[in-house]
Design a protein around this motif. Structure first.
Motif: not given
Length: 480
Positions: A473-479
């Motif tokens: 699993y890979y996740g990327y969040a831009s705040g």
């Protein structure tokens, strides 16, 4: 501000345990497998045990998982690079089951373990813990392994026609009391209905169970379930032997599945009481909250309806809360509307889904009402696969695609637009009470903005053997 995460899971079932039965933790197939037969009806899937000549059945499972976290930059010089770290965790479990004719006895011993936890990944307030690594560190200090009895119960199956009564320590997941035997509806129930308000916190290495009683009645597609329980310590604390003191809940649910297995509907009621005398997490100033350690007494009424319409599917879910949030009156709501479509005879069996999940927030901390929806005791990662948020004070609009390149491989990717319901409220995270002296939910100031961020993620589940599942699993969040 950016956030990155990569997680690798290895789920291995030992003895005669079936890998698919253990996938309830995190590695369930991303889309419904049309060839799957004989779906289990139990809300807490147990490993399929080996049977000895004496009638005793033994089973077990092992899960190991390295995690890498790059949390939002807290902007604190004292933290340095400690928002970027990796650690290792997992658990080993052994189960035993024996039938006494009129009753079944079941027990499970769990040995959770962690290693390489960050030592200083906690920033000054209001930032707090920078991901889940410091959550394990804060709950356990230098302890890195523990053994405890995770489940021990007796199920009586002869108290009445179509009825059973379970007493002791057990898993309970609301919304999953019964399954339909239809692959599409059951995936929706497991992934988009169950765990929202009461779950086992399956993502963590310790998880959560309950001490109490569960009565179930099944007849002609209708299930009636009554549960009275006290949650156990666990989630991040490795010693899961004890109960969380002065916390209890009652659940009543009635579920009906259509004879053609084309729809499933449920009505439920949950009563939750927390009398630990802790300072609650809400948007009032600390000077007011610190003088309000009165009990929480929350009633939640709700239901769900899901239906198949050819290759399409529909999910509606809603809940309303009343009661007492300390000295405040609890008045909150939540609703979910989601649709999906599986094109027939298409390459890699795509399943397209999208929708909106919304819960109320509190716009005025001084009006005598608490209007933030309270998520009770959920499994957050079911609905926040990158768990830096939960369902409280949230608008979650999403689109996702799931693919099945083969019977052994499932691929899923989501994109989520996340906003706070009320800018005057907090950005909440957490999954409820798991220690006697920890409230279980944390909140960070919104800084007057509703834009929480956007999240894109990707996962692959690979069934390597009949008893081994690998997940990336890979996740990327831009705040925001």
């Amino acid at each position: 501000m950016l956030r990155l995460c990569a997680v690798l899971f290895v789920v291995m079932a030992l003895l005669q345990s079936q890998a698919e039965a253990r996938i309830e933790d995190d590695a369930k197939p991303a889309a419904a497998d049309k060839d799957k037969k004989d779906e289990k009806q139990n809300s807490s899937a147990q490993p399929a045990p080996a049977t000895s000549s004496s009638g005793w059945k033994f089973g077990g499972s092992l899960r190991v998982r390295p995690e890498w976290w790059n949390w939002f930059n807290p902007g604190a010089v004292t933290v340095g690079r400690q928002n970027d770290y990796a650690f290792f965790g997992g658990y080993a479990r052994l189960t035993v089951e024996h039938s006494l004719g009129r009753a079944d006895v079941f027990a499970e011993v769990s040995v959770p373990f962690v290693a390489g936890l960050p030592t200083d990944a906690i920033a000054p307030a209001p930032q707090g813990q920078l991901g889940l690594g410091p959550a394990y560190r804060a709950a356990n200090g230098n302890r890195n392994i523990y053994a405890f009895v995770r489940q021990a119960n007796v199920t009586f199956r002869t108290i009445g026609e179509n009825s059973s009564l379970r007493l002791g320590r057990f898993e309970f997941v609301e919304g999953q009391e019964s399954l339909t035997q239809d692959a599409t509806l059951d995936w929706i129930k497991r992934e988009r209905i169950a765990h929202r308000l009461i779950g086992n916190f399956a993502f963590s290495d310790v998880q959560r169970t309950a001490d109490g009683a569960q009565y179930s009645y099944n007849d002609h597609g209708t299930n009636v379930t009554f549960v009275a329980g006290k949650p156990t310590v666990g989630v991040f604390e490795l010693n899961g032997n004890k109960e969380v003191r002065d916390v209890e809940y009652v659940y009543v649910g009635v579920t009906h599945t259509g004879a053609a297995k084309d729809f499933d509907a449920r009505l439920f009621y949950i009563y939750y009481r927390d009398d630990r005398g802790l300072i609650p997490t809400d948007n009032r100033p600390l000077s007011l909250r610190s003088h309000d350690t009165t009990s929480l007494n929350i009633s939640t009424v709700g239901g769900h309806y899901t239906r198949k319409l050819g290759g399409a599917d529909l999910l509606l879910w809603g809940a309303w809360q009343t009661g007492d949030w300390g000295v405040l009156s609890q008045r909150a709501w939540a609703y979910v509307a989601e649709v999906g479509y599986q094109p027939p005879h298409f390459f890699w069996k795509p399943w397209l889904r999208g929708g909106t999940d919304r819960t109320s927030g509190d716009r005025n901390p001084t009006d005598g009402k608490h209007q933030t929806f309270f998520q009770i005791l959920p499994t957050p990662r079911i609905y926040a696969r990158f768990p830096f948020y939960n369902m409280m004070n949230l608008e979650d609009n999403f689109a996702e695609i799931m693919l099945r390149p083969g019977k052994r491989v499932a691929i899923r990717s989501d994109y989520r637009w996340l906003r706070l319901s009320q800018a005057n409220d907090l950005w909440y995270s957490g999954g409820g009470a798991f220690q006697g002296d920890t409230f279980g939910f944390s909140g960070r100031p919104s800084s007057g903005s509703r834009d929480l961020g956007n999240l894109a993620d990707f996962s692959i589940d690979f069934k390597a053997t009949s008893k081994t599942v690998l997940t990336f699993y890979y996740g990327y969040a831009s705040g925001g």
